[in-house]
Write a protein that holds these residues in place. Structure first.
Motif, PDB file in Angstrom:
ATOM      1  N   VAL A  63     -32.225 121.677  81.605  1.00  0.00           N
ATOM      2  CA  VAL A  63     -32.146 121.080  83.135  1.00  0.00           C
ATOM      3  C   VAL A  63     -31.971 119.748  83.309  1.00  0.00           C
ATOM      4  N   ALA A  64     -31.055 119.337  84.027  1.00  0.00           N
ATOM      5  CA  ALA A  64     -30.688 117.808  84.272  1.00  0.00           C
ATOM      6  C   ALA A  64     -30.917 117.354  85.534  1.00  0.00           C
ATOM      7  N   SER A  65     -31.576 116.015  85.662  1.00  0.00           N
ATOM      8  CA  SER A  65     -31.738 115.488  86.911  1.00  0.00           C
ATOM      9  C   SER A  65     -31.544 113.885  86.911  1.00  0.00           C
ATOM     10  N   GLY A  66     -31.335 113.362  87.856  1.00  0.00           N
ATOM     11  CA  GLY A  66     -31.530 111.957  87.895  1.00  0.00           C
ATOM     12  C   GLY A  66     -30.065 111.312  87.947  1.00  0.00           C
ATOM     13  N   PHE A  67     -28.855 112.171  87.791  1.00  0.00           N
ATOM     14  CA  PHE A  67     -27.517 111.627  87.614  1.00  0.00           C
ATOM     15  C   PHE A  67     -26.716 112.772  88.058  1.00  0.00           C
ATOM     16  N   SER A  68     -25.336 112.590  88.378  1.00  0.00           N
ATOM     17  CA  SER A  68     -24.521 113.369  88.768  1.00  0.00           C
ATOM     18  C   SER A  68     -24.222 114.435  87.641  1.00  0.00           C
ATOM     19  N   PHE A  69     -24.618 115.664  87.429  1.00  0.00           N
ATOM     20  CA  PHE A  69     -24.353 116.409  86.248  1.00  0.00           C
ATOM     21  C   PHE A  69     -23.025 116.940  86.394  1.00  0.00           C
ATOM     22  N   SER A  70     -22.505 117.296  87.467  1.00  0.00           N
ATOM     23  CA  SER A  70     -21.264 118.081  87.584  1.00  0.00           C
ATOM     24  C   SER A  70     -20.104 117.054  87.207  1.00  0.00           C
ATOM     25  N   ASN A  71     -20.480 115.707  87.145  1.00  0.00           N
ATOM     26  CA  ASN A  71     -19.307 114.574  86.886  1.00  0.00           C
ATOM     27  C   ASN A  71     -19.670 114.163  85.254  1.00  0.00           C
ATOM     28  N   THR A  72     -20.281 114.775  84.748  1.00  0.00           N
ATOM     29  CA  THR A  72     -20.755 114.248  83.287  1.00  0.00           C
ATOM     30  C   THR A  72     -20.635 115.287  82.110  1.00  0.00           C
ATOM     31  N   ILE A  73     -19.902 114.778  81.137  1.00  0.00           N
ATOM     32  CA  ILE A  73     -19.734 115.425  79.959  1.00  0.00           C
ATOM     33  C   ILE A  73     -20.929 115.712  79.368  1.00  0.00           C
ATOM     34  N   MET A  74     -21.419 116.735  78.830  1.00  0.00           N
ATOM     35  CA  MET A  74     -22.552 117.150  78.261  1.00  0.00           C
ATOM     36  C   MET A  74     -22.525 117.755  76.767  1.00  0.00           C
ATOM     37  N   HIS A  75     -23.516 117.422  75.887  1.00  0.00           N
ATOM     38  CA  HIS A  75     -23.366 117.759  74.439  1.00  0.00           C
ATOM     39  C   HIS A  75     -24.678 118.300  74.112  1.00  0.00           C
ATOM     40  N   TRP A  76     -24.808 118.961  73.011  1.00  0.00           N
ATOM     41  CA  TRP A  76     -25.794 119.520  72.176  1.00  0.00           C
ATOM     42  C   TRP A  76     -25.892 118.882  71.013  1.00  0.00           C
ATOM     43  N   VAL A  77     -26.857 118.421  70.251  1.00  0.00           N
ATOM     44  CA  VAL A  77     -27.214 117.726  69.071  1.00  0.00           C
ATOM     45  C   VAL A  77     -28.402 118.384  68.463  1.00  0.00           C
ATOM     46  N   ARG A  78     -28.518 118.453  67.081  1.00  0.00           N
ATOM     47  CA  ARG A  78     -29.682 118.782  66.554  1.00  0.00           C
ATOM     48  C   ARG A  78     -29.914 117.825  65.493  1.00  0.00           C
ATOM     49  N   GLN A  79     -31.254 117.793  65.074  1.00  0.00           N
ATOM     50  CA  GLN A  79     -31.918 117.214  64.042  1.00  0.00           C
ATOM     51  C   GLN A  79     -32.750 118.074  63.132  1.00  0.00           C
ATOM     52  N   ALA A  80     -32.314 118.351  61.933  1.00  0.00           N
ATOM     53  CA  ALA A  80     -33.207 119.105  60.885  1.00  0.00           C
ATOM     54  C   ALA A  80     -34.078 118.317  60.542  1.00  0.00           C
ATOM     55  N   PRO A  81     -35.442 118.438  59.819  1.00  0.00           N
ATOM     56  CA  PRO A  81     -36.223 117.555  59.318  1.00  0.00           C
ATOM     57  C   PRO A  81     -35.641 116.776  58.159  1.00  0.00           C
ATOM     58  N   GLY A  82     -35.950 115.313  58.152  1.00  0.00           N
ATOM     59  CA  GLY A  82     -35.407 114.741  57.305  1.00  0.00           C
ATOM     60  C   GLY A  82     -34.067 114.282  57.235  1.00  0.00           C
ATOM     61  N   LYS A  83     -33.282 114.599  58.295  1.00  0.00           N
ATOM     62  CA  LYS A  83     -31.784 114.709  58.327  1.00  0.00           C
ATOM     63  C   LYS A  83     -31.421 113.726  59.670  1.00  0.00           C
ATOM     64  N   GLU A  84     -30.023 113.242  59.559  1.00  0.00           N
ATOM     65  CA  GLU A  84     -29.903 112.622  60.778  1.00  0.00           C
ATOM     66  C   GLU A  84     -29.461 113.640  61.896  1.00  0.00           C
ATOM     67  N   PHE A  85     -29.115 113.202  63.139  1.00  0.00           N
ATOM     68  CA  PHE A  85     -28.651 113.794  64.219  1.00  0.00           C
ATOM     69  C   PHE A  85     -27.340 114.382  63.758  1.00  0.00           C
ATOM     70  N   GLU A  86     -26.976 115.597  64.320  1.00  0.00           N
ATOM     71  CA  GLU A  86     -25.977 116.482  63.925  1.00  0.00           C
ATOM     72  C   GLU A  86     -25.325 116.743  65.130  1.00  0.00           C
ATOM     73  N   TRP A  87     -24.154 116.483  65.744  1.00  0.00           N
ATOM     74  CA  TRP A  87     -23.346 117.053  66.803  1.00  0.00           C
ATOM     75  C   TRP A  87     -23.204 118.337  66.557  1.00  0.00           C
ATOM     76  N   VAL A  88     -23.466 119.370  67.648  1.00  0.00           N
ATOM     77  CA  VAL A  88     -23.427 120.787  67.910  1.00  0.00           C
ATOM     78  C   VAL A  88     -22.261 121.261  68.661  1.00  0.00           C
ATOM     79  N   ALA A  89     -22.062 120.751  69.878  1.00  0.00           N
ATOM     80  CA  ALA A  89     -21.074 121.181  70.791  1.00  0.00           C
ATOM     81  C   ALA A  89     -20.808 120.399  71.968  1.00  0.00           C
ATOM     82  N   THR A  90     -19.842 120.100  72.615  1.00  0.00           N
ATOM     83  CA  THR A  90     -19.396 119.385  73.944  1.00  0.00           C
ATOM     84  C   THR A  90     -18.913 120.296  74.883  1.00  0.00           C
TER      85      THR A  90
END
Length: 115
Positions: free
Chosen positions: A23-50
């Motif tokens: 859930v997003a707030s504080g900006f124009s959500f409908s005008n913003t590209i959004m992403h999911w990322v993840r971070q496994a223990p001991g690993k770098e952040f990894e892009w998941v989806a856009t």
């Protein structure tokens, strides 16, 4: 103030499904590209989806293609990640981000895939 609040994580067996929400707030959500990322223990952040601001275009990382689906509801300012056929290697903390995949993110939601 930009706020991103992820939820929906949990413990699931291999092959199971989860649906994450952001859930997003504080900006124009409908005008913003959004992403999911993840971070496994001991690993770098990894892009998941856009997903594009209008939701008409989306991309999913190759290893998750066909299992994960990103979507959004601009009326509810909410981003989703439907995750099916989960694998143990999907265990990570999942975050939504705005603008770029390394952009501002929330506190994340933990997904643990284990038998």
């Amino acid at each position: 103030e930009v706020r991103l609040v992820e939820s929906g994580g949990g413990l699931v067996q291999p092959g199971g499904s989860l649906r994450l929400s952001c859930v997003a707030s504080g900006f124009s959500f409908s005008n913003t590209i959004m992403h999911w990322v993840r971070q496994a223990p001991g690993k770098e952040f990894e892009w998941v989806a856009t997903i594009s601001n209008g939701g008409t275009t989306s991309y999913v990382e190759d290893s998750m293609e066909g299992r994960f689906t990103i979507s959004r509801d601009n009326h509810r300012s909410t981003l989703y990640l439907q995750m099916n056929s989960l694998k143990t290697e999907d265990t990570a903390r999942y975050y939504c981000t705005k603008d770029t995949w390394r952009g501002p993110r929330g506190q994340g939601t933990q997904v643990t895939v284990a038998s």
